[in-house]
Design a protein around this motif. Sequence first.
Motif, short mmCIF file in Angstrom:
data_model
loop_
_atom_site.label_atom_id
_atom_site.label_comp_id
_atom_site.label_asym_id
_atom_site.label_seq_id
_atom_site.Cartn_x
_atom_site.Cartn_y
_atom_site.Cartn_z
N LEU A 37 97.45 42.92 54.43
CA LEU A 37 97.43 42.19 55.69
C LEU A 37 96.49 40.99 55.62
O LEU A 37 96.72 39.97 56.28
CB LEU A 37 96.99 43.12 56.83
N GLU A 38 95.43 41.08 54.80
CA GLU A 38 94.50 39.95 54.64
C GLU A 38 95.22 38.75 54.06
O GLU A 38 94.89 37.60 54.38
CB GLU A 38 93.34 40.38 53.73
N ASN A 39 96.22 38.98 53.20
CA ASN A 39 97.01 37.88 52.67
C ASN A 39 97.78 37.17 53.78
O ASN A 39 97.93 35.94 53.74
CB ASN A 39 97.99 38.39 51.61
N LEU A 40 98.28 37.93 54.73
CA LEU A 40 99.07 37.36 55.81
C LEU A 40 98.21 36.85 56.95
O LEU A 40 98.62 35.99 57.72
CB LEU A 40 100.04 38.43 56.36
N PHE A 41 97.00 37.39 57.06
CA PHE A 41 96.10 37.03 58.16
C PHE A 41 94.72 36.79 57.58
O PHE A 41 93.85 37.66 57.64
CB PHE A 41 96.09 38.15 59.20
N SER A 46 88.69 39.55 52.94
CA SER A 46 88.71 40.52 51.85
C SER A 46 87.31 40.79 51.32
O SER A 46 87.03 41.89 50.84
CB SER A 46 89.60 40.00 50.71
N GLU A 47 86.42 39.80 51.42
CA GLU A 47 85.06 39.99 50.91
C GLU A 47 84.25 40.96 51.75
O GLU A 47 83.12 41.30 51.39
CB GLU A 47 84.32 38.65 50.79
N VAL A 48 84.81 41.41 52.85
CA VAL A 48 84.19 42.46 53.65
C VAL A 48 84.94 43.78 53.47
O VAL A 48 84.33 44.84 53.30
CB VAL A 48 84.14 42.08 55.15
N VAL A 77 101.47 42.93 47.04
CA VAL A 77 102.47 43.04 48.11
C VAL A 77 102.33 41.89 49.10
O VAL A 77 103.32 41.23 49.46
CB VAL A 77 102.34 44.40 48.83
N GLY A 78 101.10 41.64 49.54
CA GLY A 78 100.89 40.54 50.49
C GLY A 78 101.27 39.20 49.90
O GLY A 78 101.86 38.34 50.59
N ALA A 79 100.96 38.99 48.62
CA ALA A 79 101.30 37.72 47.97
C ALA A 79 102.81 37.53 47.89
O ALA A 79 103.32 36.43 48.10
CB ALA A 79 100.68 37.68 46.57
N PHE A 80 103.54 38.61 47.61
CA PHE A 80 105.00 38.48 47.51
C PHE A 80 105.64 38.23 48.87
O PHE A 80 106.70 37.59 48.95
CB PHE A 80 105.61 39.72 46.86
N LEU A 136 97.28 31.14 50.57
CA LEU A 136 98.17 30.00 50.65
C LEU A 136 98.87 29.68 49.34
O LEU A 136 99.98 29.15 49.33
CB LEU A 136 97.39 28.76 51.13
N ILE A 137 98.25 30.00 48.21
CA ILE A 137 98.81 29.61 46.92
C ILE A 137 100.15 30.29 46.65
O ILE A 137 100.95 29.81 45.84
CB ILE A 137 97.80 29.94 45.79
#
Length: 225
Positions: A37-41, A46-48, A77-80, A136-137
């Motif tokens: 979810l951190e990838n999407l939001f 993630s550092e926490v 998963v989030g990246a895909f 974003l990448i």
Amino acid sequence: MTDSTTTDGSWLSALLDWSVSLMDVIGPAGAGIAIALENLFPPLPSEVVLPMAGLAASRGSFSLFEALAWTTAGSIVGAFLLYGLGMLLGVDRLRSIAAKIPLLHPEDIDRTVAWFTRHGGKAVFFGRMIPIFRSLISIPAGITRMPPLRFGLLTAAGSLIWNSIFVLAGYLLGESWHIVERYVDVVQYAVIAGVAIAVAWFVFVRTRSLVAAARGTRGAQPEPD
């Protein structure tokens, strides 16, 4: 492990408390879901989340290997999911959007795509270790249709390095994991400042070009008889 976070009533604290609750209820899979979810939001940092997964591992809630495996799987998963968004957007749609936005040109999209085609592998790998760009990448990778296997392997490698740093920090530092957060904040602010400067410079250069073109057009108009 609910005592490892501070509850100040903010939306961010609520998100962090929720991610901790996931780990309490379903174990390391909860950490994986939170990182996906951190990838999407991206405001869910993630550092926490990652140090808290390491803290849970140090307390015996699950193993260190499980923490690393699940968080890295969540990153993939989030990246895909964002990769799929990039595929849906596509180059043609982005070019049409750029044509309607002031100061942007379709050629800007072409240059960006050409750059990513040349350097996409390095961008995906190292981008997974840069705040903000971590998520974003994946979008330009989908836009340029980077081979899914290559994208997945590069994402896994970069994510494993990033996740290991913070999971191990939480595992080794225990309740003092907050120490690492201070240093990450400095890096994140530096990235934000760099992006802001780059955007400001782009707007300045493009605006100056438009003004110069407008003056040249007026100067080229014939004198009335």
